[in-house]
Write a protein that holds these residues in place. Structure first.
Motif, PDB file in Angstrom:
ATOM      1  N   GLY A 131       2.360 -49.649  17.627  1.00  0.00           N
ATOM      2  CA  GLY A 131       1.705 -49.384  18.520  1.00  0.00           C
ATOM      3  C   GLY A 131       2.142 -47.908  18.781  1.00  0.00           C
ATOM      4  N   ALA A 132       1.294 -47.105  19.595  1.00  0.00           N
ATOM      5  CA  ALA A 132       1.496 -45.585  20.045  1.00  0.00           C
ATOM      6  C   ALA A 132       0.627 -45.253  21.199  1.00  0.00           C
ATOM      7  CB  ALA A 132       1.255 -44.927  18.491  1.00  0.00           C
ATOM      8  N   VAL A 133       1.069 -44.118  21.764  1.00  0.00           N
ATOM      9  CA  VAL A 133       0.215 -43.251  22.649  1.00  0.00           C
ATOM     10  C   VAL A 133      -0.382 -42.215  21.716  1.00  0.00           C
ATOM     11  CG1 VAL A 133      -0.164 -42.256  24.802  1.00  0.00           C
ATOM     12  CG2 VAL A 133       1.297 -44.354  24.588  1.00  0.00           C
ATOM     13  N   VAL A 134      -1.607 -42.018  21.733  1.00  0.00           N
ATOM     14  CA  VAL A 134      -2.211 -40.869  20.875  1.00  0.00           C
ATOM     15  C   VAL A 134      -2.986 -39.980  21.600  1.00  0.00           C
ATOM     16  CG1 VAL A 134      -3.867 -40.665  19.026  1.00  0.00           C
ATOM     17  CG2 VAL A 134      -2.575 -42.685  19.207  1.00  0.00           C
ATOM     18  N   ALA A 135      -2.501 -38.675  21.453  1.00  0.00           N
ATOM     19  CA  ALA A 135      -3.145 -37.557  21.711  1.00  0.00           C
ATOM     20  C   ALA A 135      -4.032 -36.780  20.667  1.00  0.00           C
ATOM     21  CB  ALA A 135      -2.351 -36.387  22.235  1.00  0.00           C
ATOM     22  N   ILE A 136      -5.337 -36.620  20.741  1.00  0.00           N
ATOM     23  CA  ILE A 136      -6.318 -36.150  19.902  1.00  0.00           C
ATOM     24  C   ILE A 136      -7.083 -34.988  20.151  1.00  0.00           C
ATOM     25  CG2 ILE A 136      -8.228 -36.827  18.261  1.00  0.00           C
ATOM     26  CD1 ILE A 136      -7.907 -39.803  19.332  1.00  0.00           C
ATOM     27  N   GLY A 137      -7.084 -34.056  19.194  1.00  0.00           N
ATOM     28  CA  GLY A 137      -7.471 -32.735  19.638  1.00  0.00           C
ATOM     29  C   GLY A 137      -7.493 -31.826  18.472  1.00  0.00           C
ATOM     30  N   ALA A 138      -8.101 -30.694  18.639  1.00  0.00           N
ATOM     31  CA  ALA A 138      -7.924 -29.644  17.424  1.00  0.00           C
ATOM     32  C   ALA A 138      -6.649 -28.861  17.757  1.00  0.00           C
ATOM     33  CB  ALA A 138      -9.123 -28.709  17.794  1.00  0.00           C
ATOM     34  N   PHE A 139      -6.383 -28.734  19.289  1.00  0.00           N
ATOM     35  CA  PHE A 139      -5.103 -28.096  19.622  1.00  0.00           C
ATOM     36  C   PHE A 139      -4.769 -26.673  18.964  1.00  0.00           C
ATOM     37  CE2 PHE A 139      -4.107 -32.751  20.060  1.00  0.00           C
ATOM     38  CZ  PHE A 139      -4.394 -32.869  21.296  1.00  0.00           C
ATOM     39  N   ASP A 140      -5.818 -25.949  18.825  1.00  0.00           N
ATOM     40  CA  ASP A 140      -5.808 -24.649  18.233  1.00  0.00           C
ATOM     41  C   ASP A 140      -5.040 -23.555  19.157  1.00  0.00           C
ATOM     42  OD1 ASP A 140      -5.912 -22.353  16.563  1.00  0.00           O
ATOM     43  OD2 ASP A 140      -8.012 -21.981  16.997  1.00  0.00           O
ATOM     44  N   GLY A 141      -3.838 -23.290  18.914  1.00  0.00           N
ATOM     45  CA  GLY A 141      -3.235 -22.368  19.839  1.00  0.00           C
ATOM     46  C   GLY A 141      -2.206 -23.110  20.582  1.00  0.00           C
ATOM     47  N   VAL A 142      -2.403 -24.521  20.809  1.00  0.00           N
ATOM     48  CA  VAL A 142      -1.434 -25.630  21.733  1.00  0.00           C
ATOM     49  C   VAL A 142      -1.412 -24.748  23.141  1.00  0.00           C
ATOM     50  CG1 VAL A 142       0.598 -26.904  21.565  1.00  0.00           C
ATOM     51  CG2 VAL A 142      -0.305 -26.067  19.452  1.00  0.00           C
ATOM     52  N   HIS A 143      -2.402 -24.425  23.773  1.00  0.00           N
ATOM     53  CA  HIS A 143      -2.497 -23.680  24.905  1.00  0.00           C
ATOM     54  C   HIS A 143      -1.993 -24.592  25.962  1.00  0.00           C
ATOM     55  CE1 HIS A 143      -6.331 -25.246  26.076  1.00  0.00           C
ATOM     56  NE2 HIS A 143      -6.859 -24.619  24.928  1.00  0.00           N
ATOM     57  N   ARG A 144      -2.070 -24.154  27.204  1.00  0.00           N
ATOM     58  CA  ARG A 144      -1.554 -24.952  28.350  1.00  0.00           C
ATOM     59  C   ARG A 144      -2.457 -26.273  28.517  1.00  0.00           C
ATOM     60  NH1 ARG A 144      -1.728 -20.805  32.873  1.00  0.00           N
ATOM     61  NH2 ARG A 144      -1.811 -22.720  34.376  1.00  0.00           N
ATOM     62  N   GLY A 145      -3.533 -26.155  28.337  1.00  0.00           N
ATOM     63  CA  GLY A 145      -4.575 -27.300  28.371  1.00  0.00           C
ATOM     64  C   GLY A 145      -4.224 -28.408  27.546  1.00  0.00           C
ATOM     65  N   HIS A 146      -4.062 -27.862  26.122  1.00  0.00           N
ATOM     66  CA  HIS A 146      -3.432 -28.706  25.222  1.00  0.00           C
ATOM     67  C   HIS A 146      -2.056 -29.339  25.425  1.00  0.00           C
ATOM     68  CE1 HIS A 146      -6.001 -26.030  22.247  1.00  0.00           C
ATOM     69  NE2 HIS A 146      -7.022 -26.965  22.887  1.00  0.00           N
ATOM     70  N   GLN A 147      -1.430 -28.584  26.002  1.00  0.00           N
ATOM     71  CA  GLN A 147       0.031 -29.172  26.248  1.00  0.00           C
ATOM     72  C   GLN A 147      -0.261 -30.367  27.251  1.00  0.00           C
ATOM     73  OE1 GLN A 147       2.601 -25.715  27.352  1.00  0.00           O
ATOM     74  NE2 GLN A 147       1.608 -24.414  25.674  1.00  0.00           N
ATOM     75  N   LYS A 148      -0.963 -30.165  28.032  1.00  0.00           N
ATOM     76  CA  LYS A 148      -1.057 -31.086  29.293  1.00  0.00           C
ATOM     77  C   LYS A 148      -1.727 -32.449  28.686  1.00  0.00           C
ATOM     78  CE  LYS A 148      -3.358 -32.416  33.707  1.00  0.00           C
ATOM     79  NZ  LYS A 148      -4.245 -31.837  34.659  1.00  0.00           N
ATOM     80  N   VAL A 149      -2.646 -32.301  27.822  1.00  0.00           N
ATOM     81  CA  VAL A 149      -2.952 -33.754  27.137  1.00  0.00           C
ATOM     82  C   VAL A 149      -1.883 -34.266  26.266  1.00  0.00           C
ATOM     83  CG1 VAL A 149      -4.599 -34.628  25.190  1.00  0.00           C
ATOM     84  CG2 VAL A 149      -5.396 -32.795  26.848  1.00  0.00           C
TER      85      VAL A 149
END
Length: 181
Positions: A13-31
């Protein structure tokens, strides 16, 4: 954090965050942070699924904000348990949306966190609606800066190329602005 290079682990089991996350900016950090929080609530590991190079770089030649090593390092500081870095190459882009969904079943997702515009599979045929038919999906609302503009990797790239490093750093949410590679 355990890193899995181009290999999705088998998890109960897991909770998954998926994305390119280039820069790991504040929006990515929220996801990512939402996934980490939900994983703690559900008492399962958190997993980030990302790509190297980022799809926009592969298809459009966009400058990469962070090396894969820096991306992994930044994601690790957010408390993630596992990260999968998929090699985004010709073979990967020819995968069907169903193939990606099948791969995700290996981690037995309790929930998947993505942004509203998330697309996957060959020719971007998979979307949030398709993903929701197989998994519980949580959409992260768009993160905006104080001025109301959307925080995005594209916007950060433009600011860095214009020499506006301070503004880019504010959107990234890290101490130093990322160099453009």
């Amino acid at each position: 954090m355990k890193a899995h290079d181009n290999r999705t682990p088998d998890l109960p089991g897991a909770v998954v965050a998926i994305g390119a996350f280039d820069g790991v900016h504040r929006g990515h950090q929220k996801v990512i942070l939402q996934a980490v929080q939900r994983s703690k609530e559900l008492m399962v590991p958190s997993l980030v699924y990302t790509f190297d190079p980022p799809p926009r770089s592969y298809f459009q030649g966009a400058k990469v904000l962070t090396t894969v090593e820096e991306k992994i390092s930044r994601i690790a500081t957010l408390g993630v348990d596992h990260i999968v870095v998929a090699n985004f190459d010709q073979s990967y882009i020819n995968r069907s949306a169903d193939s990606f969904i099948e791969e995700l079943t290996r981690v037995s997702p309790k929930e998947i966190n993505v942004g509203r515009d998330f697309r996957f599979g060959k020719n971007r045929t998979g979307d949030v609606t398709k993903l929701s038919k197989h998994f519980q999906v949580s959409l992260t609302e768009t993160v905006r800066c104080a001025g109301g503009d959307t925080i995005s990797s594209t916007r950060i790239r433009k600011l860095l190329l214009q020499g506006k490093h301070y503004e880019a750093a504010l959107l990234l949410g890290w101490e130093q602005p990322a160099p453009v590679y």
